[in-house]
Motif scaffolding. Structure first.
Motif, PDB file in Angstrom:
ATOM      1  N   ASN A  87      32.929  38.237  14.067  1.00  0.00           N
ATOM      2  CA  ASN A  87      33.765  37.959  12.898  1.00  0.00           C
ATOM      3  C   ASN A  87      34.762  36.830  13.124  1.00  0.00           C
ATOM      4  O   ASN A  87      35.007  36.028  12.213  1.00  0.00           O
ATOM      5  N   THR A  88      35.325  36.758  14.306  1.00  0.00           N
ATOM      6  CA  THR A  88      36.255  35.658  14.579  1.00  0.00           C
ATOM      7  C   THR A  88      35.526  34.326  14.509  1.00  0.00           C
ATOM      8  O   THR A  88      36.063  33.341  13.984  1.00  0.00           O
ATOM      9  N   ASN A 188      40.204  44.301  20.729  1.00  0.00           N
ATOM     10  CA  ASN A 188      41.259  43.654  21.511  1.00  0.00           C
ATOM     11  C   ASN A 188      42.649  44.226  21.226  1.00  0.00           C
ATOM     12  O   ASN A 188      43.616  43.868  21.881  1.00  0.00           O
ATOM     13  N   THR A 334      37.653  46.987   8.428  1.00  0.00           N
ATOM     14  CA  THR A 334      37.884  45.625   8.906  1.00  0.00           C
ATOM     15  C   THR A 334      36.853  44.604   8.452  1.00  0.00           C
ATOM     16  O   THR A 334      37.173  43.421   8.352  1.00  0.00           O
TER      17      THR A 334
END
Ligand code: AN7
Length: 372
Positions: A87-88, A188, A334
């Motif tokens: 996703n990042t 994270n 998310t």
């Protein structure tokens, strides 16, 4: 070019973010995602899901990326880099494209969901599939960013968490107050930290979780809420360093977004746990997938597997009484379910049947379903 569009969370929360009054926002219209009350799941609490899958690239990462790339552009950066479970990289690629920058992304070979890879490709990122996992990629991009003129846009970039904290502001605005409990999936631990920063600033309370401690931007503004929620983080059992008390060398889970063994916000996450009176817990892959399917079928909300960890944990902790009956609970979803079509495809066999293209065949099939 004409004036910056009045779009996105920087323009909405400019006075609570580390940007100047005239800094042009690199935005795709992120934020403003719905807080959906669940009708069936979660009794005897009222559970809401904050559906971050409805951000422009389909995940909460857009909140952080609008800030990180806006800041990078302000400093004249030409390129950004990240390691990612998917996703990042999608968000970095999209916001870099919007800003006219090159994005470089390091992803674990074969371990990111297909939709996320498609996004990085389409937005023109330079994609390096590494023979290693996210944690290997993370240590590589940190070294690269030290040696080359490329801005690191993983959540170790403090602007990322500043953008992501705005989800807490939106929840307070929707509910008229902070929830009692806020549950998130944890990889994270950047997002759980960002939410806690947001809730703390909204309540006018100092927190040790932020690296913007010396310029708490919201301090001069009136509080938005009186209280802060208990923060609860859920991990996948195969990738649960917070439950093991230290890094996990070979993280593994079907929820590839949170296949992370060495969380970058390790210390901050423990601050969040202590300051909010919260906890961490873990779910098996089976529990995560079962909840993803229940949410889609019973409430009409399709999230990706990692996202379902927050609700799976909340439902279990409500049932066990660890979350008190009557609590107002928010679960962050998310990412969007369409990110990971292969997971959903596994359900297809039982869900579909092939028939002749005749009215008789259709009527027969529908009749059998109605009788069932
Ligand atoms: C759907 O994209 O780390 O605890 O590289 O994509 O803030 O890491 C993704 C993380 C939860 C965990 N849900 O958030 C990446 C990446 C989804 C995610 C998380 C991620 P953090």
């Amino acid at each position: 070019m004409s004036k910056t569009l009045p779009l996105g969370l920087i323009n909405r929360y400019r006075d609570r973010l580390p940007v100047g009054p005239d800094t042009p926002a690199v935005t795709l219209g992120e934020g403003g995602t719905p807080l959906i009350p669940l009708r069936r799941l979660g009794q005897p609490c009222q559970v809401y899901v904050k559906f971050e899958g409805l951000n422009p690239t389909g995940s909460f990462k857009d909140r952080g990326m609008t800030m990180a790339v806006t800041r990078a552009a302000e400093l004249g950066a030409k390129a950004v880099i990240c390691a990612s479970t998917g996703n990042t990289s999608a968000a970095a690629a999209a916001y870099a494209a919007q800003a006219g920058m090159q994005a470089f992304v390091l992803i674990p070979e074969g371990k990111i969901a297909r939709g996320k890879l498609a996004q990085a490709v389409m937005h023109g990122a330079k994609i390096l599939q590494i023979r290693g996992n996210f944690d290997d990629g993370m240590s590589l991009v940190k070294s690269v960013a030290e040696q080359m003129p490329i801005t690191l846009v993983n959540s170790v970039n403090p602007y990322r968490l500043q953008g992501q904290k705005t989800a807490a502001f939106e929840i307070i605005e929707s509910l008229g107050r902070a929830p009692d409990v806020h549950c998130l999936p944890v990889g994270n631990a950047g997002n759980i930290t960002a939410h806690w920063i947001g809730y703390s600033e909204a309540a006018g309370r100092p927190t040790e979780a932020t690296s913007f401690r010396d310029e708490r931007i919201s301090d001069s503004l009136p509080p938005m809420s009186e209280s802060c929620p208990t923060m609860v983080g859920y991990q996948a059992s195969g990738s649960a360093p917070f439950m093991r008390g230290g890094p996990v060398t070979h993280p593994d889970t079907v929820a590839t977004a949170i296949r992370i063994g060495n969380p970058q916000s390790w210390d901050a996450a423990h601050v969040v746990q202590r300051e909010s009176g919260g906890w961490f817990d873990e779910l098996t892959d089976e529990q995560i997938l079962a909840t993803q399917a229940r949410l889609a079928r019973e409430e009409g909300v399709f999230c990706e597997p990692a996202s379902a960890a927050s609700l799976a944990g909340a439902l279990r902790d409500i049932e066990a009484g660890r979350i008190a009956a009557g609590s107002t609970v928010v679960c962050t979803l998310t990412g969007h379910g369409l990110k990971d079509p292969d997971i959903a495809a596994e359900h297809v066999a039982g869900a579909s049947q092939t028939i002749d293209a005749t009215l008789a065949a259709v009527e027969q099939a529908l009749g059998a379903s109605l009788d069932a």
